[in-house]
Design an enzyme around this catalytic site. Structure first.
Site, mmCIF file in Angstrom:
data_model
loop_
_atom_site.group_PDB
_atom_site.id
_atom_site.type_symbol
_atom_site.label_atom_id
_atom_site.label_comp_id
_atom_site.label_asym_id
_atom_site.label_seq_id
_atom_site.Cartn_x
_atom_site.Cartn_y
_atom_site.Cartn_z
ATOM 1 N N LYS A 21 0.807 -1.228 0.000
ATOM 2 C CA LYS A 21 0.000 0.000 0.000
ATOM 3 C C LYS A 21 0.838 1.276 0.000
ATOM 4 O O LYS A 21 0.430 2.265 -0.589
ATOM 5 C CB LYS A 21 -0.966 -0.007 1.184
ATOM 6 C CG LYS A 21 -0.307 0.074 2.541
ATOM 7 C CD LYS A 21 -1.312 -0.157 3.653
ATOM 8 C CE LYS A 21 -0.644 -0.063 5.003
ATOM 9 N NZ LYS A 21 -1.376 -0.782 6.051
ATOM 10 N N ARG A 66 -8.017 -1.054 16.816
ATOM 11 C CA ARG A 66 -8.422 -0.752 15.456
ATOM 12 C C ARG A 66 -9.386 -1.870 15.085
ATOM 13 O O ARG A 66 -10.321 -2.114 15.832
ATOM 14 C CB ARG A 66 -7.208 -0.611 14.510
ATOM 15 C CG ARG A 66 -7.542 0.290 13.313
ATOM 16 C CD ARG A 66 -6.373 0.523 12.376
ATOM 17 N NE ARG A 66 -6.079 -0.650 11.557
ATOM 18 C CZ ARG A 66 -5.146 -0.695 10.607
ATOM 19 N NH1 ARG A 66 -4.404 0.375 10.383
ATOM 20 N NH2 ARG A 66 -4.936 -1.791 9.913
#
Ligand SMILES: *Cc1c(COP(=O)(O)O)cnc(C)c1O
Length: 356
Positions: free
Chosen positions: A38, A131
């Site tokens: 990414k 998260r």
């Protein structure tokens, strides 16, 4: 060919080297490396380099990046838990995704039936970083429900740490992940093939041989790209740190005072600036700005140069103490940290060139 600036120069040999090293380091502990793409937006030639070194699975957080490499011969993992609205593309362009919501997995199941495919899911478990992930108490129930979904294969479990809460992986939390795997296998009488133990912040435990047995996959971006582990930001031995170098061109070079003249208001970003009087300086402007970089993570490779600041499109440097005689049109080189690399790779204004 005329080189355009700013550009980011990617040394593919260094990426290849770091990939070989990470495979070697992880294999010693029976861990498969998923390389995370990414930060460089799954740029095709970099992904190719990684696959050529023997990586079987790449991971990316954005389905658009995976669409970009759809022809390449590797398994594709979607890292960010999917949106319901993108379910069809997730099944189309990735083979496996990280998940924490049954509603989402139901829509993946419907999409997979439509497309006549089987999609693998890894159930994410929150071990304290806050998260993504289900809580440990909900794992058995959620897994049972996943097993009922058609065209969905339960591929295993995973966790993610040191991303939001800054929680460091250790024997407790990663040990807990392995315990949960054992519990699922015993209670549900199924196999849990993958136990995905986090990102580059888990690497220090691989390097010092303390990673709990049973963790058999890590998802690694930073270590391959920057040669650092992410728990303590230490350089990893035998890894290259600067596979990516940013180059910008000097568009103005003048001696000016260090204090702005006139009544001080706010700068281009609404902040009130303050300055130290260092007398007359040699100042350069580089054609690069906050639209392309993350200023806090930018480092001039020539250590005699200081960064003064930046606006959207202009980066200001102090060359007063420079040994090298720079001129207008010369190129200045920069190293970058992770957020800065992410910004430059994402900016369409920054050219990308590949060295081999
Ligand atoms: C970004 C990400 C990774 C890779 O993190 P690095 O610190 O770059 O190794 C792994 N897993 C998930 C879920 C991610 O979002």
């Amino acid at each position: 060919m005329i080189q355009e600036y700013p550009c980011i120069e990617v040394n593919l040999d260094k990426i290849a080297h770091n990939t070989r090293e990470i495979i070697k380091v992880c294999r010693r502990e029976d861990i498969e490396t998923v390389v995370v793409t990414k930060v460089f937006c799954a740029e095709k030639s970099i992904v190719k380099t990684i696959i050529d070194e023997g990586i079987k699975t790449i991971g990316d957080s954005r389905i658009k990046n995976l669409i970009n490499v759809k022809g390449l011969n590797c398994k594709k993992m979607l890292l960010r838990i999917p949106m319901i609205s993108e379910a069809l593309n997730v099944v189309k362009y990735s083979d496996v995704s990280l998940n924490s919501e049954l509603e989402v997995m139901k829509s993946l199941s419907i999409a997979a039936q439509k497309l006549g495919k089987t999609h693998e899911v890894i159930l994410m478990i929150d071990l304290g970083d806050l998260r993504e992930g289900v809580l440990p108490k909900d794992v058995i129930y959620t897994t049972k429900e996943i097993l009922k979904l058609s065209n969905i294969k339960f591929a295993g479990i995973g966790t993610n740490l040191t991303c939001y809460g800054g929680i460091i992986p250790d024997k407790n939390n990663l040990g807990k992940l392995v315990e949960i795997k054992d519990l699922i296998e015993k209670q549900l009488k199924i196999e849990v093939p993958i136990v995905s133990g986090g990102n580059s912040s888990s690497l220090y435990m691989v390097l010092n041989d303390s990673i709990p047995k049973g963790i058999n996959q890590l998802r690694i971006g930073e270590a391959v790209v920057l040669g650092t582990e992410a728990a303590f930001e230490k350089d990893i031995k035998n890894f290259y740190n600067h596979a990516f170098i940013l180059k910008g061109e000097i568009i103005e070079l003048k001696k000016k005072t260090s204090l702005p003249k006139g009544r001080v208001g706010v700068d281009a970003f609404g902040d009130t600036p303050s300055f130290e009087d260092k007398g007359v300086m040699t100042r350069a402007i580089i054609a690069l700005g906050k639209q392309d970089i993350c200023l806090e993570g930018l480092y001039v490779r020539d250590e005699d140069i200081d960064i003064l600041g930046a606006s959207s499109d202009h980066l200001l440097l102090d060359l007063t103490n420079c040994k090298k005689d720079y001129k207008v049109g010369d190129i200045v080189e920069f190293n970058m940290d992770y957020p800065c690399l992410l910004a430059t790779m994402t900016s369409p204004y920054v050219m990308k060139c590949f060295l081999k």
